[in-house]
Design an enzyme around this catalytic site. Structure first.
Site, PDB file in Angstrom:
ATOM      1  CG  ASP A 322      -1.999  -0.956   1.204  1.00  0.00           C
ATOM      2  OD1 ASP A 322      -1.987  -1.817   0.307  1.00  0.00           O
ATOM      3  OD2 ASP A 322      -2.898  -0.871   2.065  1.00  0.00           O
ATOM      4  CG  HIS A 462       2.376   0.178   4.385  1.00  0.00           C
ATOM      5  ND1 HIS A 462       2.156  -0.672   5.453  1.00  0.00           N
ATOM      6  CD2 HIS A 462       1.207   0.813   4.161  1.00  0.00           C
ATOM      7  CE1 HIS A 462       0.900  -0.549   5.855  1.00  0.00           C
ATOM      8  NE2 HIS A 462       0.298   0.357   5.094  1.00  0.00           N
TER       9      HIS A 462
HETATM   10 ZN    ZN Z   1      -2.537   3.173   3.212  1.00  0.00          ZN
END
Ligand code: ZN
Length: 509
Positions: A322, A462
């Site tokens: 993400d 991430h």
């Molecule tokens: Zn996010």
């Protein structure tokens, strides 16, 4: 040709000498502000340039007590029509100066009367230089650099003037090009160069955090975008250099902050031969490249077909990343490529806009791209139109870059409610393994936590933290050893199609 080079060298020397004179005047003015007598009579000179039949007209004028300075130079050619035009244009600059100097003088005297002190910054400087970009029997291309300062900061801009040397007619710069779409071409090329320059600068600068960097780049990108829009005003200053380059000169503030000053972009003429006028190609002896098929020009990207893994039989696991793309994403893509692992990237629109090339690469290398909103707003706090905009803006951008229509949504923070589900026709993809990589920022801990995944797991990570990227090779090793196969989200749920408003955390086995 050799004669021509000598000529160019001479004009450069003359201009240098003129600049020196000006500089000396400035130094003198600054140092001897009080005891220098007022010079108000203009000095005018005519100098020969080594260009055949081109002379330099120079006018220099100091106001009372040196609170204003005008310096103007322009070429005088053998063609009277051209001369009149150059005179007229220069006169406009002079008139503007006179107005400004008079107004500033009034302000100066008012200030002096009111406070008994002389204001320091009310100085008017107007300076115009010119340069000869190229001359032939038929053409003259001049460039005028104009600098205006009325105290405080100055602004600099330059503009090119093209003349038919025989008729004296002033020609639009579009005469240098053969194609109507030349502005689009110059726009996209300079945009690319300026973006690369900015990205490089971003990597060299120190930022307090990733968000500050993103912010900085976004602002820069917007300025580049507007300053390079394909309109004539943005490309009114073109030089053709001796190195056979087209030099595009952007005014101060046009494509960057004032501290950048005037910004130039250079493009070899041979790279843009397809859009150059025949005259230009002849003058610079450039052969025209084969007409490019317009369908080839637009890069089409293929997303490789999905693997042959069948997750209804095989034990699958999905890696998801993400908040990217970021400066670290390419490193991650290198790792995934080397390990032959496909993943899913839930990207932010505003980062994708800055790193369009990274998005292309993600897509080209067979990963799936999903929507993570435009700029990471908590969708549950927004109105329906705002939610739709967050999703639609990113959809549009990714489609523009790759041609791909995203079908997956990962709401920021995993927060969604009925309104979000109803606002989208995408499947909402959540996760069941969360290493909290954003919190620990430690590759070993992140790797251990991610390695807890089982068949059917969706792993959250991430690609904006170096420690996360660092953890990935070990995670891939560990999970492969468990007999798990890495797949994208689409593959994970195949053959079922995931669809509208469905919220999914893992594939049940
Ligand atoms: Zn996010």
């Amino acid at each position: 040709m050799r004669e021509n080079k000598k000529n160019k060298l001479s004009i450069i020397l003359i201009l240098l000498a003129l600049s020196l004179t000006i500089m000396i005047f400035f130094l003198y003015a600054n140092n001897k502000n009080n005891d220098k007598p007022a010079i108000s009579s203009p000095k005018v000179s005519h100098e020969e340039t080594k260009y055949e039949n081109i002379n330099v007209y120079t006018k220099e004028e100091w106001g009372d007590d040196q609170r204003s300075l005008l310096y103007v130079s322009y070429p005088v050619t053998e063609n009277k029509i051209i001369n009149l035009e150059l005179e007229k244009k220069s006169q406009l600059f002079i008139d503007e100066y006179k107005n400004m100097a008079a107004n500033n003088e009034i302000a100066y005297q008012d200030y002096l009367k009111e406070t008994g002190e002389a204001p320091v910054s009310l100085i008017t400087e107007y300076i115009q230089h010119f340069d000869i970009s190229f001359t032939t029997e038929k053409y003259l291309l001049f460039i005028f650099d104009q600098y205006r300062s009325t105290g405080g900061t100055g602004s600099a801009n330059s503009v090119s003037l093209l003349f038919n040397r025989i008729t004296g007619e002033e020609l639009a710069l579009s005469n240098l090009f053969s194609k109507d779409n030349y502005l689009e071409e110059l726009s996209s090329r300079s945009r690319k160069i300026l973006n690369e320059r900015m990205n490089k600068e971003a990597d060299e600068l120190e930022f307090s955090n990733e968000a500050a960097k993103l912010e900085w780049r976004e602002r820069g990108l917007e300025q580049i975008d507007s300053g390079t829009k394909p309109v004539t005003d943005n490309f009114n200053s073109l030089i053709i250099s001796e190195n056979r380059e087209l030099v595009i000169v952007f005014d101060k503030y046009q494509v960057g902050p004032g501290s950048d000053g005037v910004v130039t972009v250079k493009i070899p003429l041979s790279d843009i031969s397809a859009i150059l006028s025949e005259d230009l190609r002849n003058i610079f002896d450039i052969s025209q490249k084969e007409e490019e098929d317009p369908s080839d020009e637009k890069e089409t990207i293929d997303n490789p077909p999905l693997s042959t893994v069948d997750c209804s039989v095989d034990k699958c696991v999905a890696l998801t990343f993400d908040d990217g793309p970021s400066v670290y994403t390419n490193k991650l893509l290198d790792i995934l490529k080397e390990k032959n692992v496909k993943a899913s990237f839930f990207v932010l629109g505003r980062s994708a806009k800055i790193q369009a090339d990274t998005i292309k690469r993600i897509f080209k290398e067979g990963h799936v791209i999903g929507n993570h909103s435009w700029d990471h707003k908590n969708l549950t706090k927004l109105s329906e139109p705002e939610i739709e905009k967050q999703i639609a803006d990113s959809d549009r951008l990714i489609k523009e870059i790759t041609g791909y229509e995203m079908t997956l949504l990962r709401p920021p923070y995993g927060s969604y409610k009925k309104l979000v589900q109803e606002s989208t026709d995408k499947a909402i993809i959540l996760w069941n393994i969360d290493p909290e990589d954003w919190k620990v920022k430690d590759a070993e801990i992140v790797s251990t936590r991610m390695s807890e995944a089982e068949a059917g797991s969706i792993i959250l990570a991430h690609d904006i933290y170096p420690s996360t990227i660092e953890a990935i090779p070990q995670v891939i090793e560990n999970l492969k050893q468990k007999g798990l196969k890495f797949v994208t989200i689409n593959e994970l749920f195949a053959p079922e199609k995931v669809g509208k408003g469905q919220a999914l955390r893992y594939r049940p086995y």
